[in-house]
Motif scaffolding. Structure first.
Motif, PDB file in Angstrom:
ATOM      1  N   UNK A 210       1.054   7.328  -6.104  1.00  0.00           N
ATOM      2  CA  UNK A 210       0.057   8.354  -6.195  1.00  0.00           C
ATOM      3  C   UNK A 210       0.444   9.838  -5.815  1.00  0.00           C
ATOM      4  N   UNK A 211       1.429   9.845  -4.757  1.00  0.00           N
ATOM      5  CA  UNK A 211       2.062  11.138  -4.351  1.00  0.00           C
ATOM      6  C   UNK A 211       2.874  11.681  -5.576  1.00  0.00           C
ATOM      7  N   UNK A 212       3.716  10.647  -6.124  1.00  0.00           N
ATOM      8  CA  UNK A 212       4.250  11.480  -7.159  1.00  0.00           C
ATOM      9  C   UNK A 212       3.566  11.846  -8.181  1.00  0.00           C
ATOM     10  N   UNK A 213       2.477  11.298  -8.336  1.00  0.00           N
ATOM     11  CA  UNK A 213       1.516  11.964  -9.539  1.00  0.00           C
ATOM     12  C   UNK A 213       0.821  13.214  -9.169  1.00  0.00           C
TER      13      UNK A 213
ATOM     14  N   UNK B  39       0.919  17.086 -10.595  1.00  0.00           N
ATOM     15  CA  UNK B  39      -0.060  17.660 -10.800  1.00  0.00           C
ATOM     16  C   UNK B  39      -0.097  18.910 -10.011  1.00  0.00           C
ATOM     17  N   UNK B  40       0.471  19.085  -8.648  1.00  0.00           N
ATOM     18  CA  UNK B  40       0.629  20.179  -8.022  1.00  0.00           C
ATOM     19  C   UNK B  40       1.501  21.169  -8.529  1.00  0.00           C
TER      20      UNK B  40
ATOM     21  N   UNK C 281       0.839  -1.254  -0.086  1.00  0.00           N
ATOM     22  CA  UNK C 281      -0.028  -0.015  -0.011  1.00  0.00           C
ATOM     23  C   UNK C 281       0.826   1.204   0.015  1.00  0.00           C
ATOM     24  N   UNK C 282       1.973   1.313   0.870  1.00  0.00           N
ATOM     25  CA  UNK C 282       2.836   2.414   0.762  1.00  0.00           C
ATOM     26  C   UNK C 282       3.611   2.673  -0.800  1.00  0.00           C
ATOM     27  N   UNK C 283       3.977   1.656  -1.297  1.00  0.00           N
ATOM     28  CA  UNK C 283       4.373   1.847  -2.461  1.00  0.00           C
ATOM     29  C   UNK C 283       3.419   2.312  -3.508  1.00  0.00           C
ATOM     30  N   UNK C 284       2.027   1.944  -3.578  1.00  0.00           N
ATOM     31  CA  UNK C 284       1.032   2.610  -4.272  1.00  0.00           C
ATOM     32  C   UNK C 284       0.771   4.034  -3.945  1.00  0.00           C
ATOM     33  N   UNK C 285       0.898   4.274  -2.462  1.00  0.00           N
ATOM     34  CA  UNK C 285       0.695   5.577  -2.071  1.00  0.00           C
ATOM     35  C   UNK C 285       1.888   6.656  -2.583  1.00  0.00           C
ATOM     36  N   UNK C 286       3.033   5.923  -2.623  1.00  0.00           N
ATOM     37  CA  UNK C 286       4.051   6.883  -2.975  1.00  0.00           C
ATOM     38  C   UNK C 286       3.925   7.107  -4.467  1.00  0.00           C
TER      39      UNK C 286
END
Length: 484
Positions: free
Chosen positions: A268-271, A275-276, A261-266
């Motif tokens: 998403x964070x990169x994405x 976007x930010x 889940x942490x890898x998936x969250x990272x």
């Protein structure tokens, strides 16, 4: 034993005692060479002399004592030469130191012994007469009888000495027997005491044994309980170990899931960061437009304010509203300008102090003694005022705001140090309190100017709130001063 060694008793023609018990003259016997009666111990043509009898030690000592007692009474020419020096000794030393010489003279010199015997028998009285007759009273001391018999030597004197020795030995034996009996009684008493002590100790040991047995029983019971508890604990430990292994497996699986889940969250964070970044770029462009508009608006307002000041012909002022309140009474509370409550903020949050002081042209009004007595009341009033005014000077220098501190006082106190730049120090007039002066200061301020009043007094807070000021607690200022 003999009185002395190696002398023997040779008595030529000796007849010391007459038939009627009166002692004869020894000199006449020596001169005439004859005696009134024959003695089997005589020498010359008579039978051979018998050896000296063995004298018991008490008898020998008594003979020496009797002889030593009569020595000073004899004429000097009747005292043998070896004893003349002894005769001059003190009575207690004569028998002790001269005993060997006296014994030797009594054995070797029969004439000296007869002279001593005459005086000793005279001093002995009836006992001496009885011994001369060859008898001894039953109640007489056997030692005394033997000593007199040895000196007088009547018929049967050896038997008297033997009987005396037997009596002395009997007394000694009796004394020994009595001592043995006494020791036996003492040993019996000690044995009885030891038996009593042993019985007491045995009772104590029996009681101690009973107590030890009871404690042993308790220890055995406790040991059984401990063993049972140990078994139960071991069983619980085995169960806990099994549960721990199960939970570890679950934790390992959960950790794997969390890592995924942490890898998936990272990802998403990169994405989201990408976007930010795009959004920030867009916002920056939009903000540039807004800043340009805001600058244009502020520039228009500034030019309008300059034109209005020029049109109204307003010159720069030297005094602020609070300065006028310090010199004269303000209007009554009922005549205050309408609508000030619109600027009031009902909050006691200490963090609000920095926000309020950041407002342009803010005015900070401090209830002096209310703050000092709450923060450092252990000091004197002078030290309290000095510490508060110094701290407020730092705030005024940092913020550039107007600061007024109000103290209770009928008249201005003398000897105060000069107030720091930007700090105004006021004292209430006679008949007026600091709370009333603070309310007048708040009423004197124009509508729209931010006024911050620091006081933990509820009445002061309610009064200034009605006039549009911002009331804050004393703790907010104390913390602000401590931070500075």
């Amino acid at each position: 034993m003999p009185l002395t060694e190696p002398y023997d008793d040779h008595l030529p023609q000796e007849d010391p005692v007459a038939l009627d018990g009166v002692v004869g003259n020894p000199d006449d016997n020596v001169v005439n060479g004859t005696s009134g009666a024959s003695d089997p111990t005589t020498t010359g043509d008579g039978p051979a002399a018998e050896p000296e009898p063995t004298l018991p030690e008490p008898v020998r000592q008594r003979i020496v004592t009797l002889t030593a007692a009569v020595l000073p009474t004899l004429p000097t020419d009747e005292v043998p030469v070896p004893l003349r020096r002894v005769a001059k000794f003190a009575p207690n030393r004569r028998a002790r130191l001269g005993a060997p010489v006296i014994a030797a003279q009594l054995t070797a010199d029969p004439l000296f012994r007869q002279r001593v015997t005459a005086r000793v028998l005279t001093d002995a009285g009836d006992l001496g007469a009885a011994v001369v007759e060859g008898t001894a009273p039953a109640a007489a001391d056997p030692v005394e009888v033997a000593a007199l018999a040895y000196l007088a030597r009547p018929r049967g004197w050896r038997e008297l000495i033997d009987a005396s020795g037997a009596a002395v030995r009997a007394e000694a034996d009796s004394a020994v027997v009595a001592e043995l009996v006494r020791e036996a009684e003492q040993r019996a008493t000690r044995a009885e005491h030891d038996r009593a002590v042993a019985r007491v100790e045995a009772e104590k040991l029996r009681d101690e044994l009973a107590r030890v047995r009871e404690e042993l029983g308790q220890l055995r019971e406790e040991s059984r309980q401990v063993a049972r508890t140990l078994r139960e604990t071991q069983a619980r430990e085995r169960k806990a170990t099994e549960l721990l292994a199960t939970e570890r497996g679950r934790a390992a699986r959960a950790s794997a899931d969390v890592d995924a889940e942490l890898r998936r969250a990272r990802a998403r964070l990169a994405e989201a960061e990408a976007a930010a970044g795009v959004a920030r770029a867009s916002a920056k462009e939009a903000r540039s437009v807004d800043d340009a508009r805001l600058w244009l608006l502020l520039e228009t307002i500034g030019q309008a304010a300059v034109g209005l000041r020029r049109e109204l012909a307003l010159d720069p002022v030297d005094k602020l509203p609070a300065d006028f309140v310090a010199d004269a009474f303000a209007e009554q509370p009922g005549t205050a300008p309408a609508g000030p409550a619109a600027r009031a903020r009902d909050t006691d949050d200490p963090a609000r102090l920095d926000q309020l002081l950041a407002l342009p042209r803010a005015h900070l009004v401090v209830d002096g003694y209310n703050v000092t007595k709450r923060g450092f009341g252990e000091m004197s009033l002078e030290q309290q005022r000095k510490r508060l005014i110094t701290g407020l000077g730092g705030i005024a220098a940092q913020t550039g705001d107007e600061v007024t501190v109000v103290f209770d006082g009928a008249e201005r106190m003398h000897g105060l140090p000069p107030a720091p730049r930007g700090v105004r120090v006021l004292f209430s007039r006679k008949g007026e309190t600091a709370d009333e002066l603070i309310r007048r200061l708040v009423r004197a301020e124009p509508a729209g100017r931010p006024v911050v009043v620091v006081s933990s007094d509820r009445e002061v807070a309610d009064g200034v709130r009605r006039h549009g000021a911002y009331p804050l607690g004393a703790d907010s200022l104390l913390r602000r001063l401590a931070r500075s």
